[in-house]
Scaffold this motif. Structure first.
Motif, PDB file in Angstrom:
ATOM      1  N   LEU A 126       0.837  -1.198   0.000  1.00  0.00           N
ATOM      2  CA  LEU A 126       0.000   0.000   0.000  1.00  0.00           C
ATOM      3  C   LEU A 126       0.872   1.248   0.000  1.00  0.00           C
ATOM      4  O   LEU A 126       1.708   1.432   0.886  1.00  0.00           O
ATOM      5  CB  LEU A 126      -0.912   0.025   1.236  1.00  0.00           C
ATOM      6  N   ILE A 127       0.670   2.096  -1.011  1.00  0.00           N
ATOM      7  CA  ILE A 127       1.338   3.398  -1.075  1.00  0.00           C
ATOM      8  C   ILE A 127       0.317   4.437  -0.598  1.00  0.00           C
ATOM      9  O   ILE A 127      -0.757   4.556  -1.178  1.00  0.00           O
ATOM     10  CB  ILE A 127       1.793   3.731  -2.507  1.00  0.00           C
ATOM     11  N   SER A 128       0.659   5.144   0.477  1.00  0.00           N
ATOM     12  CA  SER A 128      -0.249   6.137   1.056  1.00  0.00           C
ATOM     13  C   SER A 128       0.264   7.544   0.799  1.00  0.00           C
ATOM     14  O   SER A 128       1.450   7.818   0.960  1.00  0.00           O
ATOM     15  CB  SER A 128      -0.385   5.922   2.566  1.00  0.00           C
ATOM     16  N   PHE A 129      -0.648   8.410   0.419  1.00  0.00           N
ATOM     17  CA  PHE A 129      -0.352   9.828   0.173  1.00  0.00           C
ATOM     18  C   PHE A 129      -1.044  10.651   1.258  1.00  0.00           C
ATOM     19  O   PHE A 129      -2.092  11.249   1.022  1.00  0.00           O
ATOM     20  CB  PHE A 129      -0.887  10.254  -1.199  1.00  0.00           C
ATOM     21  N   PRO A 130      -0.474  10.716   2.469  1.00  0.00           N
ATOM     22  CA  PRO A 130      -1.186  11.381   3.565  1.00  0.00           C
ATOM     23  C   PRO A 130      -1.244  12.904   3.464  1.00  0.00           C
ATOM     24  O   PRO A 130      -2.113  13.523   4.055  1.00  0.00           O
ATOM     25  CB  PRO A 130      -0.410  10.951   4.809  1.00  0.00           C
ATOM     26  N   HIS A 131      -0.342  13.508   2.720  1.00  0.00           N
ATOM     27  CA  HIS A 131      -0.311  14.972   2.664  1.00  0.00           C
ATOM     28  C   HIS A 131      -0.255  15.453   1.224  1.00  0.00           C
ATOM     29  O   HIS A 131       0.807  15.765   0.691  1.00  0.00           O
ATOM     30  CB  HIS A 131       0.888  15.517   3.441  1.00  0.00           C
ATOM     31  N   VAL A 132      -1.426  15.479   0.597  1.00  0.00           N
ATOM     32  CA  VAL A 132      -1.541  15.988  -0.764  1.00  0.00           C
ATOM     33  C   VAL A 132      -2.309  17.292  -0.678  1.00  0.00           C
ATOM     34  O   VAL A 132      -3.359  17.364  -0.052  1.00  0.00           O
ATOM     35  CB  VAL A 132      -2.290  14.991  -1.677  1.00  0.00           C
ATOM     36  N   ALA A 133      -1.777  18.332  -1.279  1.00  0.00           N
ATOM     37  CA  ALA A 133      -2.435  19.635  -1.238  1.00  0.00           C
ATOM     38  C   ALA A 133      -2.533  20.202  -2.654  1.00  0.00           C
ATOM     39  O   ALA A 133      -1.757  19.844  -3.541  1.00  0.00           O
ATOM     40  CB  ALA A 133      -1.646  20.592  -0.356  1.00  0.00           C
ATOM     41  N   TYR A 134      -3.474  21.089  -2.837  1.00  0.00           N
ATOM     42  CA  TYR A 134      -3.638  21.789  -4.100  1.00  0.00           C
ATOM     43  C   TYR A 134      -3.572  23.278  -3.794  1.00  0.00           C
ATOM     44  O   TYR A 134      -4.338  23.801  -2.997  1.00  0.00           O
ATOM     45  CB  TYR A 134      -4.980  21.429  -4.741  1.00  0.00           C
ATOM     46  N   ALA A 135      -2.610  23.974  -4.399  1.00  0.00           N
ATOM     47  CA  ALA A 135      -2.461  25.411  -4.178  1.00  0.00           C
ATOM     48  C   ALA A 135      -1.831  26.063  -5.404  1.00  0.00           C
ATOM     49  O   ALA A 135      -0.882  25.518  -5.981  1.00  0.00           O
ATOM     50  CB  ALA A 135      -1.587  25.669  -2.948  1.00  0.00           C
ATOM     51  N   ASN A 136      -2.356  27.188  -5.797  1.00  0.00           N
ATOM     52  CA  ASN A 136      -1.809  27.960  -6.916  1.00  0.00           C
ATOM     53  C   ASN A 136      -1.618  27.135  -8.183  1.00  0.00           C
ATOM     54  O   ASN A 136      -0.611  27.250  -8.875  1.00  0.00           O
ATOM     55  CB  ASN A 136      -0.481  28.619  -6.518  1.00  0.00           C
ATOM     56  N   GLY A 137      -2.584  26.274  -8.496  1.00  0.00           N
ATOM     57  CA  GLY A 137      -2.533  25.493  -9.720  1.00  0.00           C
ATOM     58  C   GLY A 137      -1.584  24.320  -9.691  1.00  0.00           C
ATOM     59  O   GLY A 137      -1.310  23.723 -10.723  1.00  0.00           O
ATOM     60  N   GLN A 138      -1.074  23.958  -8.537  1.00  0.00           N
ATOM     61  CA  GLN A 138      -0.131  22.848  -8.418  1.00  0.00           C
ATOM     62  C   GLN A 138      -0.618  21.829  -7.405  1.00  0.00           C
ATOM     63  O   GLN A 138      -1.224  22.200  -6.404  1.00  0.00           O
ATOM     64  CB  GLN A 138       1.237  23.338  -7.950  1.00  0.00           C
ATOM     65  N   ILE A 139      -0.321  20.572  -7.676  1.00  0.00           N
ATOM     66  CA  ILE A 139      -0.508  19.544  -6.649  1.00  0.00           C
ATOM     67  C   ILE A 139       0.829  19.423  -5.956  1.00  0.00           C
ATOM     68  O   ILE A 139       1.864  19.276  -6.591  1.00  0.00           O
ATOM     69  CB  ILE A 139      -0.888  18.187  -7.246  1.00  0.00           C
ATOM     70  N   ILE A 140       0.791  19.513  -4.655  1.00  0.00           N
ATOM     71  CA  ILE A 140       2.008  19.334  -3.874  1.00  0.00           C
ATOM     72  C   ILE A 140       1.856  18.035  -3.101  1.00  0.00           C
ATOM     73  O   ILE A 140       0.940  17.886  -2.296  1.00  0.00           O
ATOM     74  CB  ILE A 140       2.266  20.520  -2.929  1.00  0.00           C
ATOM     75  N   ILE A 141       2.743  17.085  -3.386  1.00  0.00           N
ATOM     76  CA  ILE A 141       2.746  15.801  -2.691  1.00  0.00           C
ATOM     77  C   ILE A 141       3.946  15.832  -1.763  1.00  0.00           C
ATOM     78  O   ILE A 141       5.086  15.902  -2.214  1.00  0.00           O
ATOM     79  CB  ILE A 141       2.839  14.637  -3.677  1.00  0.00           C
ATOM     80  N   SER A 142       3.694  15.804  -0.475  1.00  0.00           N
ATOM     81  CA  SER A 142       4.794  15.904   0.489  1.00  0.00           C
ATOM     82  C   SER A 142       5.655  14.656   0.438  1.00  0.00           C
ATOM     83  O   SER A 142       5.202  13.587   0.022  1.00  0.00           O
ATOM     84  CB  SER A 142       4.253  16.103   1.909  1.00  0.00           C
ATOM     85  N   PRO A 143       6.904  14.772   0.873  1.00  0.00           N
ATOM     86  CA  PRO A 143       7.781  13.609   0.866  1.00  0.00           C
ATOM     87  C   PRO A 143       7.449  12.584   1.941  1.00  0.00           C
ATOM     88  O   PRO A 143       8.183  11.620   2.125  1.00  0.00           O
ATOM     89  CB  PRO A 143       9.169  14.222   1.078  1.00  0.00           C
ATOM     90  N   SER A 144       6.335  12.745   2.633  1.00  0.00           N
ATOM     91  CA  SER A 144       5.979  11.790   3.684  1.00  0.00           C
ATOM     92  C   SER A 144       5.137  10.636   3.143  1.00  0.00           C
ATOM     93  O   SER A 144       4.408  10.002   3.877  1.00  0.00           O
ATOM     94  CB  SER A 144       5.259  12.502   4.822  1.00  0.00           C
ATOM     95  N   ILE A 145       5.231  10.355   1.850  1.00  0.00           N
ATOM     96  CA  ILE A 145       4.549   9.207   1.261  1.00  0.00           C
ATOM     97  C   ILE A 145       5.091   7.960   1.953  1.00  0.00           C
ATOM     98  O   ILE A 145       6.275   7.853   2.220  1.00  0.00           O
ATOM     99  CB  ILE A 145       4.817   9.121  -0.260  1.00  0.00           C
ATOM    100  N   THR A 146       4.197   7.012   2.222  1.00  0.00           N
ATOM    101  CA  THR A 146       4.637   5.770   2.852  1.00  0.00           C
ATOM    102  C   THR A 146       4.281   4.578   1.973  1.00  0.00           C
ATOM    103  O   THR A 146       3.355   4.656   1.162  1.00  0.00           O
ATOM    104  CB  THR A 146       4.010   5.573   4.246  1.00  0.00           C
TER     105      THR A 146
END
Length: 151
Positions: A126-146
């Protein structure tokens, strides 16, 4: 016939199956769809190296329920990382789709506790994306993917 049986047995004992899932939703009233174009597993030990288990294009919606990304055969062994690329992302806000920019579409994630794949066995990763945000036209995926093996 005997040769075919021996070949099948060898393949069965030297390969396992891995099912890779993705999960974790973004904020309420927001849907994020990621298009994955490759997935590889890093094998450690005597035969170390990257094993590609998916090359193609598959779009997955991030949700609480794990979504199957790929089911593939891989050589038996110990694995410690998963590498994947995300080529595009679409955000749905209030029924409107917006194409988002992904700052880095290449991800190398450590598999928590590692993954042991035995001949004839099957594992779920299982790949989890716990901190995905959308701001200023960009998806920001934090490096805390597990990434972790689940039952």
């Amino acid at each position: 016939m005997v040769l075919a049986a021996v070949a099948f047995l060898y393949f069965y004992l030297s390969q396992g199956r891995v099912d890779v899932y993705v999960s974790d939703p973004p904020a309420p009233n927001l849907a994020i769809y990621l298009t994955f174009t490759s997935v590889a597993l890093h094998r450690v030990g005597n035969n170390s190296g990257w094993v590609v288990i998916f090359n193609g294009s598959k779009t997955i919606a991030l949700t609480h329920t794990p979504q199957l990304l790929v089911s593939a055969s891989a050589p038996a062994g110990e694995y410690n990382e998963v590498f994947f690329t995300v080529s595009s992302a679409t955000i749905e806000i209030g029924g409107v789709n917006i194409t988002a920019r992904i700052p880095s579409g290449v991800f190398k994630v450590h598999i928590t506790g590692g993954m042991r794949l035995s001949g004839g066995s099957a594992e779920k990763l299982l790949i989890s994306f716990p901190h995905v945000a959308y701001a200023n036209g960009q998806i920001i995926i934090s490096p805390s993917i597990t990434a972790q093996v689940i039952s």
